[in-house]
Design a protein around this motif. Structure first.
Motif, short mmCIF file in Angstrom:
data_model
loop_
_atom_site.label_atom_id
_atom_site.label_comp_id
_atom_site.label_asym_id
_atom_site.label_seq_id
_atom_site.Cartn_x
_atom_site.Cartn_y
_atom_site.Cartn_z
N GLU A 160 0.81 -1.22 0.00
CA GLU A 160 0.00 0.00 0.00
C GLU A 160 0.85 1.27 0.00
O GLU A 160 0.33 2.37 -0.25
CB GLU A 160 -0.96 0.01 1.19
CG GLU A 160 -0.28 0.00 2.56
CD GLU A 160 -0.05 -1.40 3.10
OE1 GLU A 160 0.16 -1.52 4.31
OE2 GLU A 160 -0.09 -2.38 2.30
N PRO A 163 3.65 4.00 -4.88
CA PRO A 163 2.89 5.04 -5.58
C PRO A 163 2.05 4.45 -6.69
O PRO A 163 2.31 3.34 -7.17
CB PRO A 163 3.99 5.94 -6.16
CG PRO A 163 5.17 5.03 -6.35
CD PRO A 163 5.09 4.06 -5.20
N GLU A 164 1.03 5.18 -7.09
CA GLU A 164 0.25 4.76 -8.24
C GLU A 164 1.15 4.70 -9.46
O GLU A 164 2.08 5.49 -9.61
CB GLU A 164 -0.90 5.75 -8.50
CG GLU A 164 -2.05 5.61 -7.51
CD GLU A 164 -3.26 6.40 -7.95
OE1 GLU A 164 -3.42 6.63 -9.17
OE2 GLU A 164 -4.03 6.80 -7.07
N LYS A 168 0.30 2.70 -16.21
CA LYS A 168 0.62 1.29 -15.97
C LYS A 168 2.13 1.03 -16.05
O LYS A 168 2.59 0.09 -16.70
CB LYS A 168 -0.14 0.39 -16.96
CG LYS A 168 -1.65 0.44 -16.75
CD LYS A 168 -2.34 -0.63 -17.56
CE LYS A 168 -3.85 -0.63 -17.27
NZ LYS A 168 -4.58 -1.62 -18.06
N GLU A 171 3.16 -3.31 -12.57
CA GLU A 171 2.11 -4.06 -11.89
C GLU A 171 2.67 -4.51 -10.55
O GLU A 171 3.89 -4.68 -10.40
CB GLU A 171 1.68 -5.28 -12.71
CG GLU A 171 1.13 -4.94 -14.08
CD GLU A 171 0.89 -6.20 -14.89
OE1 GLU A 171 0.23 -7.13 -14.38
OE2 GLU A 171 1.39 -6.27 -16.03
#
Length: 211
Positions: A160, A163-164, A168, A171
């Protein structure tokens, strides 16, 4: 088959676990505190050849020399550059991989070496207890398809905390309850064997999705 490869950082060692009909090579190295006997590396070497992936377990020169402490990142990168011609010799796409410090090396050198993709096992997002010292920039700059496999309880960066992934960039596969070495407590809801299966199954599926 094991071969010794000369690099600018000294002799490295490559142990091959070949596939019968390989379509890819996964070259994967160890971290700063251990060698290729790590449970995740052993599991991948045992499982992936059946999926058409030849696995090359790479021991950095400092390990071959019997030293206990890893050298500076630039020396690790030099060792990785030096082994690349050997792992690329079969003429197949090469996935550049590593665990912990080795994952950082794979990310830093991927574009330069022409890696097909990067497998980052237990990416050390930050030193334990120091989330402000993030190494996310190395991961985000890999420049090729990247899979991060991270233990749910890894003190070097829990899933968690990552970072985002813009566009993409990478993954992330979580191994529940796993620590930095993917060890799971005996009281965990999954067994150690299942934790390793999650890694090998997830990596095999990801590798199969690579163009």
């Amino acid at each position: 088959m094991t071969e010794v490869v000369e690099t600018d950082a000294g002799p490295a060692r490559v142990t091959w676990h070949p596939a019968e009909k390989p379509r890819l090579v996964l070259a994967v190295s160890h971290g700063a505190g251990g060698g290729i006997e790590a449970r995740d590396l052993r599991a991948l070497a045992a499982a992936l050849p059946a999926h058409g992936v030849s696995v090359a377990l790479v021991e950095q020169p400092w390990r071959v020399a019997g030293k206990k402490l890893a050298p500076a990142p630039k020396t690790l990168d030099a060792g990785w550059r030096g082994i690349w011609p050997a792992v690329a010799a079969p003429g197949l796409p090469v996935v550049s991989g590593g665990r912990s410090a080795g994952a950082r090396v794979a990310c830093r050198t991927a574009t330069e070496l022409g890696a097909h993709a990067v497998l980052a096992l237990s990416f050390p997002l930050h030193p334990p207890g120091k989330p402000e010292k993030s190494r996310a920039d190395e991961l985000l700059a890999a420049g090729v398809p990247t899979l991060v496999v991270q233990g749910g309880n890894d003190p070097f960066g829990r899933p968690e905390e990552f970072p985002e992934a813009p566009g993409k960039t990478y993954e992330l596969l979580e191994v529940p309850y796993g620590d930095h070495g993917f060890a799971v407590p005996k009281r965990a809801a999954i067994t150690q064997e299942r934790a390793l299966e999650l890694i090998t199954e997830g990596v095999a599926e990801w590798v199969g999705s690579l163009g």
